[in-house]
Design an enzyme around this catalytic site. Structure first.
Site, PDB file in Angstrom:
ATOM      1  N   ASP A 101     -16.088 -97.672 -20.694  1.00 44.03           N
ATOM      2  CA  ASP A 101     -16.261 -98.787 -21.624  1.00 44.03           C
ATOM      3  C   ASP A 101     -17.033 -98.321 -22.875  1.00 44.03           C
ATOM      4  OD1 ASP A 101     -16.098-101.393 -22.446  1.00 44.03           O
ATOM      5  OD2 ASP A 101     -17.635-102.166 -21.069  1.00 44.03           O
ATOM      6  N   VAL A 144     -19.969 -96.708 -12.239  1.00 44.32           N
ATOM      7  CA  VAL A 144     -21.140 -97.587 -12.115  1.00 44.32           C
ATOM      8  C   VAL A 144     -20.954 -98.605 -10.982  1.00 44.32           C
ATOM      9  CG1 VAL A 144     -22.469 -99.372 -13.320  1.00 44.32           C
ATOM     10  CG2 VAL A 144     -21.721 -97.351 -14.562  1.00 44.32           C
ATOM     11  N   TYR A 145     -19.721 -99.061 -10.762  1.00 44.38           N
ATOM     12  CA  TYR A 145     -19.470-100.099  -9.760  1.00 44.38           C
ATOM     13  C   TYR A 145     -19.377 -99.561  -8.328  1.00 44.38           C
ATOM     14  CZ  TYR A 145     -19.044-103.834 -13.242  1.00 44.38           C
ATOM     15  OH  TYR A 145     -19.289-104.769 -14.238  1.00 44.38           O
ATOM     16  N   ASP A 179     -10.333 -87.066 -20.819  1.00 41.74           N
ATOM     17  CA  ASP A 179     -11.031 -88.201 -21.427  1.00 41.74           C
ATOM     18  C   ASP A 179      -9.986 -89.225 -21.866  1.00 41.74           C
ATOM     19  OD1 ASP A 179     -12.332 -89.947 -23.163  1.00 41.74           O
ATOM     20  OD2 ASP A 179     -13.519 -88.368 -24.100  1.00 41.74           O
ATOM     21  N   ILE A 180     -10.118 -90.429 -21.385  1.00 41.21           N
ATOM     22  CA  ILE A 180      -9.082 -91.435 -21.664  1.00 41.21           C
ATOM     23  C   ILE A 180      -9.003 -91.788 -23.153  1.00 41.21           C
ATOM     24  CG2 ILE A 180     -10.400 -93.581 -21.314  1.00 41.21           C
ATOM     25  CD1 ILE A 180      -7.946 -94.459 -19.542  1.00 41.21           C
TER      26      ILE A 180
HETATM   27  N1  AR6 Z   1     -12.391 -91.082 -19.615  1.00 40.06           N
HETATM   28  C1  AR6 Z   1     -11.919 -91.244 -18.364  1.00 40.06           C
HETATM   29  N2  AR6 Z   1     -12.700 -91.581 -17.312  1.00 40.06           N
HETATM   30  C2  AR6 Z   1     -14.013 -91.765 -17.550  1.00 40.06           C
HETATM   31  C3  AR6 Z   1     -14.591 -91.614 -18.844  1.00 40.06           C
HETATM   32  C4  AR6 Z   1     -13.709 -91.258 -19.905  1.00 40.06           C
HETATM   33  N3  AR6 Z   1     -14.131 -91.095 -21.154  1.00 40.06           N
HETATM   34  N4  AR6 Z   1     -15.923 -91.879 -18.748  1.00 40.06           N
HETATM   35  C5  AR6 Z   1     -16.175 -92.156 -17.451  1.00 40.06           C
HETATM   36  N5  AR6 Z   1     -15.038 -92.085 -16.719  1.00 40.06           N
HETATM   37  P1  AR6 Z   1     -17.181 -96.529 -15.052  1.00 40.06           P
HETATM   38  P2  AR6 Z   1     -16.780 -98.918 -13.365  1.00 40.06           P
HETATM   39  C6  AR6 Z   1     -14.811 -92.313 -15.279  1.00 40.06           C
HETATM   40  O1  AR6 Z   1     -18.616 -96.471 -14.674  1.00 40.06           O
HETATM   41  O2  AR6 Z   1     -17.205 -98.168 -12.160  1.00 40.06           O
HETATM   42  C7  AR6 Z   1     -19.576 -99.972 -17.585  1.00 40.06           C
HETATM   43  O3  AR6 Z   1     -20.918-100.028 -17.995  1.00 40.06           O
HETATM   44  C8  AR6 Z   1     -15.999 -92.310 -14.364  1.00 40.06           C
HETATM   45  O4  AR6 Z   1     -16.394 -90.980 -14.047  1.00 40.06           O
HETATM   46  O5  AR6 Z   1     -16.825 -96.308 -16.470  1.00 40.06           O
HETATM   47  O6  AR6 Z   1     -15.555 -99.769 -13.295  1.00 40.06           O
HETATM   48  C9  AR6 Z   1     -18.864-101.311 -17.775  1.00 40.06           C
HETATM   49  O7  AR6 Z   1     -19.317-102.002 -18.916  1.00 40.06           O
HETATM   50  C10 AR6 Z   1     -15.458 -93.066 -13.153  1.00 40.06           C
HETATM   51  O8  AR6 Z   1     -14.677 -92.184 -12.337  1.00 40.06           O
HETATM   52  O9  AR6 Z   1     -16.519 -97.950 -14.637  1.00 40.06           O
HETATM   53  C11 AR6 Z   1     -19.208-102.027 -16.509  1.00 40.06           C
HETATM   54  O10 AR6 Z   1     -20.453-102.642 -16.588  1.00 40.06           O
HETATM   55  C12 AR6 Z   1     -14.497 -94.080 -13.777  1.00 40.06           C
HETATM   56  O11 AR6 Z   1     -14.266 -93.608 -15.101  1.00 40.06           O
HETATM   57  C13 AR6 Z   1     -19.235-100.928 -15.477  1.00 40.06           C
HETATM   58  O12 AR6 Z   1     -19.544 -99.726 -16.190  1.00 40.06           O
HETATM   59  C14 AR6 Z   1     -15.056 -95.503 -13.836  1.00 40.06           C
HETATM   60  O13 AR6 Z   1     -16.438 -95.463 -14.129  1.00 40.06           O
HETATM   61  C15 AR6 Z   1     -17.900-100.734 -14.824  1.00 40.06           C
HETATM   62  O14 AR6 Z   1     -18.019 -99.775 -13.802  1.00 40.06           O
END
Ligand code: AR6
Length: 203
Positions: free
Chosen positions: A36, A129-130, A12-13
């Site tokens: 985020d 999400v993206y 977890d970051i």
């Molecule tokens: N620590 C590390 N990695 C994580 C964590 C965490 N706590 N939580 C999720 N991930 P995403 P995006 C991973 O959706 O695709 C948001 O709503 C996750 O499994 O967080 O860039 C923003 O506000 C995935 O591998 O970011 C934007 O609207 C990676 O982090 C949108 O999502 C990125 O997933 C951005 O989407």
């Protein structure tokens, strides 16, 4: 000259003890789900307050994809959060968007280095999400950071990728090995055992 180490952990970051953590934000800078959401929840209201101020002062229309800005890190163990906006994956615009994704990494490293950070943690930007496919997200992320080390971010000691879940970790690990970053590690001055804590550091 020391080579910036590129390391991988599964975890977890928001728990990383680094100078700067990178947030996969959206253009509004006002929070969301995924990383985020976790960063704002754990870091507390100070981060959002800083984001609001940045919106008002510099980014009235939002932060464009590929750019990065820093705020305080509130209650996180880090000193700064670097917010970057990844592109949504779209096959029809692959080249343009892949370049934006690479730019997220370059810009985040530049911003972190300018602040004086020595250690930086990244999530897999755009791979949630993206909708960016993990293998390709890993290729762009690691390739861009590896290349950036000969540029203006020389003073960084460690760039750590923090992968959420085994699938993300495996995708990054494959690419990490393909780029020879594991070899580099075991030949490094730090004489940590290959296969040691960080490489296998799943939490
Ligand atoms: N620590 C590390 N990695 C994580 C964590 C965490 N706590 N939580 C999720 N991930 P995403 P995006 C991973 O959706 O695709 C948001 O709503 C996750 O499994 O967080 O860039 C923003 O506000 C995935 O591998 O970011 C934007 O609207 C990676 O982090 C949108 O999502 C990125 O997933 C951005 O989407």
């Amino acid at each position: 000259m020391t080579v910036t180490r590129i390391t991988l952990v599964e975890g977890d970051i928001t728990e990383q003890q680094v100078d700067a953590v990178v947030n996969a934000a959206n253009s509004s800078l006002l929070g969301g789900g995924g990383v985020d959401g976790a960063i704002h929840r754990k870091g507390g209201p100070q981060i959002l307050e800083d984001c609001r101020r940045l919106r008002a002062s510099h980014y009235g229309k939002g932060l464009p994809a590929g750019r990065a800005v820093a705020t305080t890190a509130g209650r996180l163990p880090a000193r700064w959060v670097v917010h970057t906006v990844g592109p949504v994956h779209l096959v029809e615009e692959y080249d343009k968007r892949a370049e934006q994704l690479a730019s997220c990494y370059r810009e985040s490293l530049r911003v972190a280095a300018e602040l004086g950070a020595r250690t930086v943690a990244f999530p897999a930007v755009s791979a949630g999400v993206y909708g960016w496919p993990l293998e390709d997200a890993a290729r762009i992320a690691l390739g861009t950071v590896a290349a950036a080390r000969s540029g203006p971010v020389r003073e960084l000691e460690e760039v750590r990728f923090v992968l959420f879940g085994a699938a993300a970790y495996r995708a990054f690990e494959r690419e990490w090995r393909a780029l020879g970053l594991d070899e580099e590690r075991s030949q490094g001055q730090e004489s940590e055992e290959p296969g040691g804590q960080e490489q296998e550091g799943r939490s």
